[in-house]
Scaffold this motif. Structure first.
Motif, PDB file in Angstrom:
ATOM      1  N   LYS A  22       0.819  -1.133  -0.113  1.00  0.00           N
ATOM      2  CA  LYS A  22       0.072  -0.204  -0.059  1.00  0.00           C
ATOM      3  C   LYS A  22       0.821   1.187  -0.012  1.00  0.00           C
TER       4      LYS A  22
ATOM      5  N   ALA B 155      -6.124   0.435  -0.770  1.00  0.00           N
ATOM      6  CA  ALA B 155      -6.494  -0.801  -0.665  1.00  0.00           C
ATOM      7  C   ALA B 155      -5.536  -2.118  -1.151  1.00  0.00           C
TER       8      ALA B 155
ATOM      9  N   THR C 287      -8.360  -4.013  -5.294  1.00  0.00           N
ATOM     10  CA  THR C 287      -9.889  -3.581  -5.507  1.00  0.00           C
ATOM     11  C   THR C 287     -10.113  -3.496  -6.992  1.00  0.00           C
TER      12      THR C 287
END
Length: 287
Positions: free
Chosen positions: A77, A261, A276
């Motif tokens: 991330k 995400a 995602t």
């Protein structure tokens, strides 16, 4: 030299040759996306991770149940995402009122049937709104023909042919120096294109930042259909990727959510499929 040492050296050379051949084949299969000049990229290359390539999946298409989940932790991330939107790019010296555009058949077949635009003169002025209706919301693009008239013509042609409809954005990068979402390959393999290519429309002063829309490529003058949206840091990019427009603030905030995400790592912990999924349902240009 002992026989054992000699055999060991032969085995090492054989392994090295095999690795070089595999790397070359992989390079030919894939669409190179971004050349990174940051220290992080150098470390990744030393570690054997091809950060500059989109994917390394070959022709394998895993079933939905076989798709790995994003790992836990923060490695996959972004540590942070800049919120300041970059000023739209502007050429220091304007192009002529009209430029010649040429679209050449590429060596690879099209990932999805598409006709190349007609060769000829194109106006190097004006903007055109395009909306990408995606699974995470609408992304509003503004294409700028003063920046890249041949690129804009190609993109609008593909939009008109519904080339981008029902395709997935196959790559997300979240590392420092490169934060982009990459789309435009109907095969979602990272190596697909429209069956034709066209020249770069770049200039030395070109800078990338949050909100810039640009073309991915596999080297000089290899533009096709793959494009990327810079949603954050792009300090690792050199001016080798044709910028042809911008993305609106609301669309960037949607991409921020996708980035936060995380990725399903493929080209390193910060590079892979978005955890995602982002699917372009339709791409439409304003009439």
């Amino acid at each position: 030299m002992s026989r054992k040492t000699h055999e060991h050296q032969l085995a090492q050379r054989k392994a090295q040759r095999q690795a070089e051949r595999q790397a070359e084949r992989a390079k030919q299969r894939r669409m190179l996306a971004i050349t990174i000049t940051s220290i992080a990229a150098v470390v990744a290359v030393i570690a054997g991770v091809f950060v500059v390539v989109a994917k390394n999946t070959g022709n394998d298409t895993p079933a939905a149940s076989d798709t790995p989940s994003a790992p836990s932790g923060a490695e996959n991330k972004p540590q942070s995402i800049p919120t300041a939107i970059a000023a739209p790019p502007k050429r220091p010296k304007p192009l002529a009122a009209e430029v010649d555009c040429s679209y050449t058949k590429s060596g690879q077949p099209a990932s999805k049937k598409a006709d190349a635009p007609a060769n000829g003169k194109v106006k190097a002025s004006g903007t055109k709104p395009v909306t990408l209706n995606t699974s995470v919301g609408d992304l509003h693009l503004t294409l700028d023909s003063a920046l890249a008239p041949c690129t804009v013509k190609s993109f609008l042609s593909l939009v008109g042919q519904k080339y981008f409809d029902n395709t997935k954005c196959h790559r997300l990068t979240v590392g420092t120096g490169l934060q982009v979402l990459q789309c435009g390959d109907p095969s979602a393999s990272g190596s697909g294109g429209p069956g034709y290519s066209f020249k770069d429309e770049v200039y030395p002063e070109l800078k990338y930042g949050r909100g810039i829309l640009a073309m991915a490529n596999s080297g000089p003058n290899t533009n096709g259909s793959q494009f990327f949206i810079v949603y954050g840091d792009a300090s690792g990019l050199t001016p080798a990727y044709t910028a042809f427009g911008t993305v609106d603030k609301a669309g960037l905030e949607l991409i921020d959510k996708v980035a936060n995400a995380g990725v399903i790592p493929e080209g390193g912990p910060t590079d892979g499929k978005p955890a995602t999924p982002v699917e372009i349902k339709t791409a439409t240009a304003a009439s």
